[in-house]
Design an enzyme around this catalytic site. Sequence first.
Site, PDB file in Angstrom:
ATOM      1  N   ASP A 145     -11.391   2.065  -1.996  1.00 12.79           N
ATOM      2  CA  ASP A 145     -11.300   3.434  -1.758  1.00 12.79           C
ATOM      3  C   ASP A 145     -12.221   4.330  -2.718  1.00 12.79           C
ATOM      4  O   ASP A 145     -12.592   5.360  -2.283  1.00 12.79           O
ATOM      5  CB  ASP A 145     -10.110   4.021  -1.628  1.00 12.79           C
ATOM      6  CG  ASP A 145      -9.172   3.635  -0.242  1.00 12.79           C
ATOM      7  OD1 ASP A 145      -9.963   3.174   0.767  1.00 12.79           O
ATOM      8  OD2 ASP A 145      -8.068   3.624  -0.503  1.00 12.79           O
ATOM      9  N   ASP A 203       0.715  -1.145   0.078  1.00 15.30           N
ATOM     10  CA  ASP A 203       0.072   0.155  -0.056  1.00 15.30           C
ATOM     11  C   ASP A 203       1.078   1.316   0.077  1.00 15.30           C
ATOM     12  O   ASP A 203       1.927   1.229   0.645  1.00 15.30           O
ATOM     13  CB  ASP A 203      -0.871  -0.180   1.346  1.00 15.30           C
ATOM     14  CG  ASP A 203      -1.761   1.110   1.467  1.00 15.30           C
ATOM     15  OD1 ASP A 203      -2.350   1.451   0.263  1.00 15.30           O
ATOM     16  OD2 ASP A 203      -1.719   1.869   2.341  1.00 15.30           O
ATOM     17  N   GLU A 263       1.041  -0.369  -5.160  1.00 16.33           N
ATOM     18  CA  GLU A 263      -0.119   0.366  -5.249  1.00 16.33           C
ATOM     19  C   GLU A 263       0.472   1.852  -5.459  1.00 16.33           C
ATOM     20  O   GLU A 263       1.177   2.702  -4.427  1.00 16.33           O
ATOM     21  CB  GLU A 263      -0.976   0.512  -3.803  1.00 16.33           C
ATOM     22  CG  GLU A 263      -2.090   1.120  -3.903  1.00 16.33           C
ATOM     23  CD  GLU A 263      -1.986   2.566  -3.597  1.00 16.33           C
ATOM     24  OE1 GLU A 263      -1.998   3.649  -4.269  1.00 16.33           O
ATOM     25  OE2 GLU A 263      -2.039   3.129  -2.418  1.00 16.33           O
TER      26      GLU A 263
END
Length: 493
Positions: free
Chosen positions: A391, A291, A338
């Site tokens: 998200d 992430d 990511e």
Amino acid sequence: MARKSGVLLHITSLPSKYGIGTLGKEAYRFADFLHAAGQRCWQLLPLGQTSYGDSPYQTFSTYAGNPYMIDLELLQKDGLLLEQELAATDFGGEDDRVDFGQLYRVRYDILYKAYTRGWKRDRDAVRRFQKENPWLKDYALYMAIKRSQGMQSWEHWPEPLRRREKEALKDARVRLREDIRFFTYLQFLFFRQWRALKDHVNQLGIQLIGDIPIYVPYDSADVWANPDLFQLDDDLLPAKVAGVPPDAFTADGQLWGNPLYDWLQHRKTRYKWWLGRIRACKELVDVVRIDHFRGLESYWAVPYGETTARGGAWVKGPGTHFVRAIKKAFPDYPLIAEDLGFLTPAVRRLLKYSGYPGMKVLQFAFDPREESDYLPHRYTENCVCYPGTHDNETLRQWISSIERKTARFAMDYLGVEKKKDLFDAIVHAGMHSKADTFIVPMQDLLHLGKAARMNLPGTLSTDNWSWRLKKRQVTNRLAGKLLALTQEAGRAG
């Protein structure tokens, strides 16, 4: 990476009559659905024990599994719970939402019953589990102390415990022995159920894609046990915290509040702690997404105590030196970067150096004002394509809310005449793109709208993370439709 596709669905979003998705029969049923649909990937959010706000990206430990995911019916079959105990407990939530507040009130009580029946019986197996997982010692002690302190953050604990003074810890291990055993046993149960599920998923030819948050919360066993690895002051409070700067969507930026790493200290230890995190993920999942990868090149540092992220500044991260250490330690372990957000040339160079596939989100592709890197014709094979992530808005919600010029650009690009046809056209474009991997959120597979959104970043809404799949939505017809599209695109397992 071989050409393949899969579905994004977190464990907690699975159907269950006990308030939240777990590692039980519905997880096995969903894996069978993926297999029937020709999918070779099941992507999950982080599996850790959630804390305040219920976010899987804010956990009490980077290693521990979420006890909410322990399946109660499997415990009943194992003789650890009684049917009447389950029937007498209100786990809250509708069949399409998780009530985290109610789970917090009742879940640990019912799990404690399992502990009282299983600790002595499984003691030898638990001891082996403890030896294999040295992180358990600090984690179980941390949770036991936290419970004894009314679940307060460790910054509010008595000073000897905050500073981990030897005698204070020794006393706590004796005084809180029962709770230490309880939290240890919960991890034993979680990992036993997880390994059985993973074996089943892998036997179907499906890879589990996991997620490792770049940061950990201040209120975690990780920071409490390793304060020297973080930017803390003499009072053990954060000097600066993580976030992202203001942009077109958030005028104040996003203030995450996580303590920042002392990367110089990590470098001195040859990134031992970080490599341990990745090694733990390697035991849990077949592929892991890192992430906020751009934070490894440079990160947004906000002075502690600020109420927005406006006052932050970019600070250089560990860059290629850290990525080289990861590649050396795990030369064959597949990782995904990511790489969303503000990408500078330096971030692009780091991604290229790593060789890891980045992410392409189709909702970001159709801005008529500029040529976007997220348009499918600009992809290389080495990337993972999504209609949207956890998200983002659901695809149906996004299509209903976009401006007319954006819709027109997307329709022209995808060759459709009506806005209502954009949904299938976007999924088709992603599935047929060059990207080695295409992942569709389950909500988009079901054409669900706003109510099914998983997370709205920067908020503490009780709707965040609470969406759940209904059992009747997982059908043979849906599997057949997805299989046909997957075969057409040359991605079927």
